[in-house]
Design an enzyme around this catalytic site. Structure first.
Site, PDB file in Angstrom:
ATOM      1  N   CYS A 115       0.982  -1.055   0.028  1.00  0.00           N
ATOM      2  CA  CYS A 115      -0.003   0.236   0.310  1.00  0.00           C
ATOM      3  C   CYS A 115       0.992   1.281  -0.141  1.00  0.00           C
ATOM      4  CB  CYS A 115      -0.683  -0.183   1.254  1.00  0.00           C
ATOM      5  SG  CYS A 115      -2.319  -1.189   1.659  1.00  0.00           S
ATOM      6  N   HIS A 252      -3.063   7.224   1.646  1.00  0.00           N
ATOM      7  CA  HIS A 252      -3.430   5.650   1.455  1.00  0.00           C
ATOM      8  C   HIS A 252      -4.885   5.291   1.763  1.00  0.00           C
ATOM      9  CE1 HIS A 252      -4.204   1.893   0.420  1.00  0.00           C
ATOM     10  NE2 HIS A 252      -4.207   1.310   1.613  1.00  0.00           N
ATOM     11  N   ASN A 282     -10.305   0.317  -0.423  1.00  0.00           N
ATOM     12  CA  ASN A 282      -8.368  -0.014  -0.627  1.00  0.00           C
ATOM     13  C   ASN A 282      -7.986  -0.518  -1.783  1.00  0.00           C
ATOM     14  OD1 ASN A 282      -5.902   0.163   0.109  1.00  0.00           O
ATOM     15  ND2 ASN A 282      -5.913  -1.285   1.864  1.00  0.00           N
TER      16      ASN A 282
HETATM   17  N1  ACO Z   1     -18.657  -8.077   8.511  1.00  0.00           N
HETATM   18  C1  ACO Z   1     -19.209  -8.889   9.585  1.00  0.00           C
HETATM   19  N2  ACO Z   1     -18.663  -8.739  10.372  1.00  0.00           N
HETATM   20  C2  ACO Z   1     -17.146  -8.789  10.489  1.00  0.00           C
HETATM   21  C3  ACO Z   1     -16.515  -9.095   9.219  1.00  0.00           C
HETATM   22  C4  ACO Z   1     -17.774  -8.553   7.976  1.00  0.00           C
HETATM   23  N3  ACO Z   1     -16.541  -8.382   7.037  1.00  0.00           N
HETATM   24  N4  ACO Z   1     -14.960  -9.237   9.495  1.00  0.00           N
HETATM   25  C5  ACO Z   1     -14.963  -9.259  11.068  1.00  0.00           C
HETATM   26  N5  ACO Z   1     -16.337  -9.746  11.076  1.00  0.00           N
HETATM   27  C6  ACO Z   1     -16.635  -9.989  12.800  1.00  0.00           C
HETATM   28  C7  ACO Z   1     -15.084 -10.743  13.475  1.00  0.00           C
HETATM   29  O1  ACO Z   1     -15.370 -11.774  13.260  1.00  0.00           O
HETATM   30  C8  ACO Z   1     -15.617  -9.374  14.676  1.00  0.00           C
HETATM   31  O2  ACO Z   1     -16.763 -10.970  15.688  1.00  0.00           O
HETATM   32  P1  ACO Z   1     -16.582 -11.691  17.141  1.00  0.00           P
HETATM   33  O3  ACO Z   1     -16.325 -10.136  17.494  1.00  0.00           O
HETATM   34  O4  ACO Z   1     -17.313 -11.671  17.025  1.00  0.00           O
HETATM   35  O5  ACO Z   1     -14.659 -12.132  16.752  1.00  0.00           O
HETATM   36  C9  ACO Z   1     -15.863  -8.812  15.121  1.00  0.00           C
HETATM   37  O6  ACO Z   1     -16.417  -8.127  13.283  1.00  0.00           O
HETATM   38  C10 ACO Z   1     -15.016  -7.677  15.149  1.00  0.00           C
HETATM   39  O7  ACO Z   1     -13.619  -7.510  14.708  1.00  0.00           O
HETATM   40  P2  ACO Z   1     -12.775  -6.820  14.728  1.00  0.00           P
HETATM   41  O8  ACO Z   1     -11.630  -7.527  13.395  1.00  0.00           O
HETATM   42  O9  ACO Z   1     -12.383  -6.677  16.202  1.00  0.00           O
HETATM   43  O10 ACO Z   1     -12.967  -5.687  14.133  1.00  0.00           O
HETATM   44  P3  ACO Z   1     -12.835  -3.975  13.748  1.00  0.00           P
HETATM   45  O11 ACO Z   1     -13.109  -3.111  14.950  1.00  0.00           O
HETATM   46  O12 ACO Z   1     -10.558  -4.248  14.623  1.00  0.00           O
HETATM   47  O13 ACO Z   1     -12.785  -3.624  12.159  1.00  0.00           O
HETATM   48  C11 ACO Z   1     -10.658  -3.830  10.282  1.00  0.00           C
HETATM   49  C12 ACO Z   1     -11.524  -4.465  11.364  1.00  0.00           C
HETATM   50  C13 ACO Z   1     -12.303  -2.939   9.620  1.00  0.00           C
HETATM   51  C14 ACO Z   1     -10.156  -4.892   9.081  1.00  0.00           C
HETATM   52  C15 ACO Z   1      -9.766  -2.846  11.047  1.00  0.00           C
HETATM   53  O14 ACO Z   1      -9.136  -3.476  11.622  1.00  0.00           O
HETATM   54  C16 ACO Z   1      -9.302  -2.434  10.191  1.00  0.00           C
HETATM   55  O15 ACO Z   1      -9.638  -1.409   9.074  1.00  0.00           O
HETATM   56  N6  ACO Z   1      -8.184  -2.566  10.771  1.00  0.00           N
HETATM   57  C17 ACO Z   1      -6.988  -1.540   9.406  1.00  0.00           C
HETATM   58  C18 ACO Z   1      -6.369  -2.735   7.881  1.00  0.00           C
HETATM   59  C19 ACO Z   1      -6.518  -2.193   7.064  1.00  0.00           C
HETATM   60  O16 ACO Z   1      -6.903  -1.233   6.750  1.00  0.00           O
HETATM   61  N7  ACO Z   1      -5.513  -2.705   6.008  1.00  0.00           N
HETATM   62  C20 ACO Z   1      -4.892  -2.285   5.244  1.00  0.00           C
HETATM   63  C21 ACO Z   1      -3.646  -2.065   4.452  1.00  0.00           C
HETATM   64  S1  ACO Z   1      -2.717  -1.397   5.757  1.00  0.00           S
HETATM   65  C22 ACO Z   1      -2.992  -0.137   5.253  1.00  0.00           C
HETATM   66  O17 ACO Z   1      -3.222   0.123   4.237  1.00  0.00           O
HETATM   67  C23 ACO Z   1      -2.924   0.941   6.452  1.00  0.00           C
END
Ligand code: ACO
Length: 325
Positions: A115, A252, A282
């Site tokens: 990214c 980004h 993304n």
């Molecule tokens: N739909 C519904 N529920 C979901 C989904 C989905 N698509 N994905 C995960 N869940 C559930 C999980 O299973 C979890 O359930 P549980 O509590 O029963 O175990 C719950 O939602 C919470 O999951 P978390 O992973 O804790 O959710 P979080 O609030 O952290 O959000 C996310 C997840 C959106 C991926 C976030 O962590 C994020 O954006 N991280 C950054 C990652 C990123 O953007 N990476 C890109 C590359 S790096 C960069 O560009 C910076």
């Protein structure tokens, strides 16, 4: 003292026709439009057709960037493509782009920093220009991330999309102070300790397969805001500026919450942050030039303004560029 500056002389972008909405994703995996919008800000993403490869997207963006720079493909003496989803293992996507543009001048190569790829590619091209080795460089971010997604993994497949963006960087003479147009500072970093937080579980010399993207989202999120705010601080300091000098941040586009968190940490008005993640999701290395092109074409970014580009991605890699438009 006079110096050579890399000035953006043109921008362009391309998004595949097919739009995949959150509602459609609800039918593929156990997710909801509400969850995706609340956690990420993403409403839809574009997906390349079966016959479209990364270089096709890149070429379409490049042609628009060349048109807006008023240059022919043959004026370009350097092509740097930032991608993690190359057409072939080798040769580079950049050489394919060069061929499709009908150019045989200079050099073409890929840069792989996931990214952060576009910030890395821009930094590399800027150094070529400053060293007098390039007059007009085409810098492209192009991705078909849909090809490395596990469409059964709801934690990752909802987050990414396909697209391409490009800029032409042209050598200009500057006075050597922060009133110059062009790239005034850039910083890139990496730390391989974090490989297992964001990676693809396949590879040429390991599994012999392409693999799928895997991510520990929460941990990536935790690092993102700190590292991004840190590197923005570095380029501001390098340019003798403060966050008050910033007209626009073009980040980004990973997650709206990361964009908001970074702006808050730097005490920057959220209105100064260009946001496209809602429409594009993304698109990895393509996300910054896609957002940049939108903000230039709709008249938000104008000549003389101070613009910061910043990104973080797998590796981890991260970086920022500060430029005067
Ligand atoms: N739909 C519904 N529920 C979901 C989904 C989905 N698509 N994905 C995960 N869940 C559930 C999980 O299973 C979890 O359930 P549980 O509590 O029963 O175990 C719950 O939602 C919470 O999951 P978390 O992973 O804790 O959710 P979080 O609030 O952290 O959000 C996310 C997840 C959106 C991926 C976030 O962590 C994020 O954006 N991280 C950054 C990652 C990123 O953007 N990476 C890109 C590359 S790096 C960069 O560009 C910076």
């Amino acid at each position: 003292m006079g110096v050579i500056r890399s000035v953006v002389s043109g921008t362009g972008s391309y998004l595949p026709e097919r739009i995949l909405t959150n509602k459609e994703l609800e039918k593929k995996v156990d997710t909801s439009d509400e969850w995706i919008v609340e956690r990420t800000g993403i409403k839809q993403r574009h997906i390349a057709s079966e016959t479209e490869v990364t270089s096709d997207l890149a070429v379409k963006a490049a042609i628009k960037a060349l048109e807006s720079a008023n240059l022919a493909a043959t004026d370009i003496d350097l092509i740097v493509v930032a991608t993690s989803t190359a057409d072939q293992t080798f040769p580079s996507t950049a050489t394919t782009v060069q061929f499709k543009l009908g150019n045989t001048n200079g050099a073409a190569f890929d840069v792989q920093a996931v990214c952060s790829g576009f910030v890395y590619a821009l930094t590399v091209a800027d150094n070529f220009i400053k060293a007098g080795q390039s007059k007009h460089a085409l810098v492209i971010g192009a991705e078909t991330f849909s090809r490395i997604l596990d469409w059964e993994d709801r934690t990752t497949c909802v987050l990414f999309g396909d697209g391409a963006g490009a800029v032409v960087l042209s050598a200009h003479n500057g006075a050597g102070n922060n009133n110059d147009r062009g790239i005034l500072a850039s910083r890139i970093h990496s730390d391989g300790t974090y490989n297992d937080l964001l990676y693809v579980d396949g590879g040429v010399s390991s599994t012999g397969t392409i693999g799928f993207l895997r991510m520990k989202g929460k941990e990536v999120f935790r690092h993102a805001v700190v590292k991004l705010a840190g590197v923005i601080g570095e380029v501001l300091e390098d340019s003798n500026m403060t966050s008050e000098n910033i007209d626009w941040i073009v980040p980004h586009q990973a997650n709206k919450r990361i964009l908001d968190g970074t702006a808050r940490k730097l005490q920057i008005d959220p209105e100064k942050v260009i946001v496209t993640v809602d429409k594009h999701a993304n698109t990895s290395a393509a996300s910054i030039p896609l957002a940049l092109d939108e903000a230039v074409r709709d008249g938000r970014i104008t000549k003389g303004q101070v613009v910061i580009l910043e990104a973080m991605g797998g590796g981890f890699t991260w970086g920022a560029c500060l430029l005067r438009w």
